[in-house]
Design a protein around this motif. Structure first.
Motif, PDB file in Angstrom:
ATOM      1  N   ASP A  41     -15.238  -4.416  -2.502  1.00  0.00           N
ATOM      2  CA  ASP A  41     -14.051  -5.070  -2.722  1.00  0.00           C
ATOM      3  C   ASP A  41     -13.759  -5.786  -2.574  1.00  0.00           C
ATOM      4  N   ARG A  91      -8.863  -7.085  -6.337  1.00  0.00           N
ATOM      5  CA  ARG A  91      -7.374  -6.112  -6.619  1.00  0.00           C
ATOM      6  C   ARG A  91      -7.216  -5.399  -8.021  1.00  0.00           C
ATOM      7  N   THR A 135      -8.978   5.767  -0.051  1.00  0.00           N
ATOM      8  CA  THR A 135      -9.144   5.113   0.590  1.00  0.00           C
ATOM      9  C   THR A 135     -10.406   3.561   0.363  1.00  0.00           C
ATOM     10  N   GLY A 180     -12.013   0.672   4.599  1.00  0.00           N
ATOM     11  CA  GLY A 180     -10.038   0.301   4.200  1.00  0.00           C
ATOM     12  C   GLY A 180      -8.778   1.056   4.696  1.00  0.00           C
ATOM     13  N   ASP A 181      -7.854   0.660   4.680  1.00  0.00           N
ATOM     14  CA  ASP A 181      -6.444   0.950   4.895  1.00  0.00           C
ATOM     15  C   ASP A 181      -5.726   2.373   3.375  1.00  0.00           C
ATOM     16  N   ALA A 206      -3.089   2.914   2.902  1.00  0.00           N
ATOM     17  CA  ALA A 206      -1.192   2.385   2.874  1.00  0.00           C
ATOM     18  C   ALA A 206      -1.464   0.904   2.317  1.00  0.00           C
ATOM     19  N   GLU A 207      -2.958   0.034   1.870  1.00  0.00           N
ATOM     20  CA  GLU A 207      -2.697  -1.030   1.732  1.00  0.00           C
ATOM     21  C   GLU A 207      -3.209  -1.030  -0.491  1.00  0.00           C
ATOM     22  N   THR A 208      -2.716   0.175  -0.370  1.00  0.00           N
ATOM     23  CA  THR A 208      -2.946   0.704  -2.568  1.00  0.00           C
ATOM     24  C   THR A 208      -1.530  -0.051  -2.697  1.00  0.00           C
ATOM     25  N   TYR A 219      -0.788  -2.475  -2.183  1.00  0.00           N
ATOM     26  CA  TYR A 219      -0.941  -3.491  -2.053  1.00  0.00           C
ATOM     27  C   TYR A 219      -1.718  -4.128  -3.363  1.00  0.00           C
ATOM     28  N   LYS A 245      -5.025  -2.442  -3.222  1.00  0.00           N
ATOM     29  CA  LYS A 245      -5.909  -1.777  -2.985  1.00  0.00           C
ATOM     30  C   LYS A 245      -6.817  -1.016  -3.943  1.00  0.00           C
ATOM     31  N   THR A 280      -8.731   1.870  -5.142  1.00  0.00           N
ATOM     32  CA  THR A 280      -9.748   3.613  -4.379  1.00  0.00           C
ATOM     33  C   THR A 280     -10.412   4.023  -5.691  1.00  0.00           C
TER      34      THR A 280
END
Length: 393
Positions: free
Chosen positions: A247, A250, A288, A310-311, A313-315, A317, A319, A321
């Motif tokens: 992580d 991005r 994820t 991780g979350d 939903a943040e993909t 923004y 992030k 996977t």
């Protein structure tokens, strides 16, 4: 094949870099020689203890000798890792005679490196050298390779044989330079010649230089420069799992970092086959993001397992996977291949996908076991070294 050395006369041969294959650098220590898989300039720019440990573990590094000796002794000072109070098995030394596995051995004792995964700390305790012995070898001229433990930092202290040795002759095989994560490093493989890159190199008729680093495939510029400056006929980079589970970036940073890494590699290898491999299937990170962390419920047990924290939903923004990263890698390679006919792409799920996970699940949710390493190595050899593959003759 462990026999007291007083039953035969032994010759001590000075250990020199000329006897080694697969190392990018060799450091002279108080005990002897320490092979490295990153050059000194790169090591000076690294501040990460995990990468420092990984690059000093000699995955793919071997002594390569020409000799009539029937007995070989190698003194080494290994550094054994201890996780959560659980020592790992002693590292394995593979002895090959004319390319065929003839014997295996271990070295007991040595130094220890205690790793606290929860705190991210390392504690080193100095130990004493030990000896691995092989006897009963055929009394004829032959090539002898001793593959060092892929998962155990190994200082070479002394080499003794019952006949003179010289460096092995050049094999004439193409040199394959490969970079990847702990899976390429060989995590959970049975032995150093059973990591998937070693298996693929053997099946494909190539001489391996393995720059797979556990936790360290993070598009570091110093790694790219190390690859740039290492002679090779074939080059591959397996990119992705550490970028996601670490992580550290991005999508906005990932694409330019991939371009920069490949640009640097191409500076030293402008026209050799260059293969980009995306991650194998890893269900915890398919959708994820990272970071990845040890599962607290597994700490102190017999098997550490990993979870993605991780979350999803943040993909939206940026992030990363594994699924979004593979798409971007494929796009980048397709874009570059328009001007680089020797650039190729392989989806890692062709090496290990959903059907493989159902049959050979990842024991810790992150790393393949010994059987899966064999499958990945065989598939890579068939798809990449075989007819029509990126590394086909």
């Amino acid at each position: 094949m462990d026999t007291p050395h007083d039953t035969y006369d032994l010759i001590t041969t000075p250990l020199t870099p000329a006897l080694l294959r697969g190392a990018l650098d060799v450091e002279r220590t108080a005990h002897g020689l320490l092979p490295h898989r990153l050059p000194a300039r790169a090591r000076a720019q690294n501040t990460d203890g995990q990468l420092a440990m990984a690059e000093s573990q000699p995955a793919g590094v071997r002594l390569a000798l020409r000799t009539r000796a029937t007995a070989v002794e190698l003194d080494t000072l290994p550094t054994k890792r201890v996780y959560g109070g659980l020592p790992r098995p002693d590292g394995t030394y593979d002895l090959l005679v004319d390319g065929t596995l003839a014997a295996q051995g271990t070295v007991a004792g040595g130094s220890t490196l205690t790793v606290d995964l929860a705190r991210g700390t390392f504690e080193h305790a100095e130990g004493q050298p030990g000896t691995v012995r092989f006897t009963g070898l055929p009394a004829v001229d032959k090539d002898v390779e001793i593959w060092l433990p892929h998962n155990e930092t190994t200082e070479l202290v002394a080499l003794r044989t019952d006949a003179p040795v010289e460096p092995a002759r050049a094999s004439g095989r193409p040199v394959w330079l490969h970079h990847g994560s702990s899976i390429s490093h060989g995590s959970d493989a049975a032995s150093p010649t059973a990591t998937w890159p070693a298996l693929a190199a053997s099946l494909g008729g190539a001489d391996l230089v393995n720059m797979g680093f556990g936790g360290g495939a993070l598009l570091d510029p110093f790694t790219a420069r190390g690859m740039r400056d290492t002679p090779a006929d074939l080059v591959s980079v397996k990119i992705g799992i550490n970028v996601v589970n670490g992580d550290l970036m991005r999508m906005r940073a990932f694409g330019p970092a991939v371009h920069g890494f490949l640009d640097t590699v191409r500076e030293g290898h402008p026209a050799v086959p260059l293969l980009v491999v995306s991650p194998i299937l890893c269900p915890i990170h398919e959708d994820t993001p990272g970071p990845c962390a040890p599962d607290p419920a597994s700490l102190g047990g017999g098997q550490i397992r990993f979870i993605a924290t991780g979350d999803p939903a943040e993909t939206a923004y940026g992030k990363l996977t594994l699924r979004t990263l593979r798409d971007e890698l494929a796009r980048i390679v397709a874009q570059r291949a328009a001007d680089d006919p020797h650039l190729h792409y392989l989806d890692g799920r062709e090496l290990y996908g959903e059907a493989d996970f159902a049959e050979l699940p990842l024991p810790d949710a992150l790393h393949p076991d010994a059987a899966a390493h064999r499958r990945i190595g065989e598939r890579f050899a068939g798809r990449v070294f075989g007819p029509g593959g990126a590394f086909a003759p």
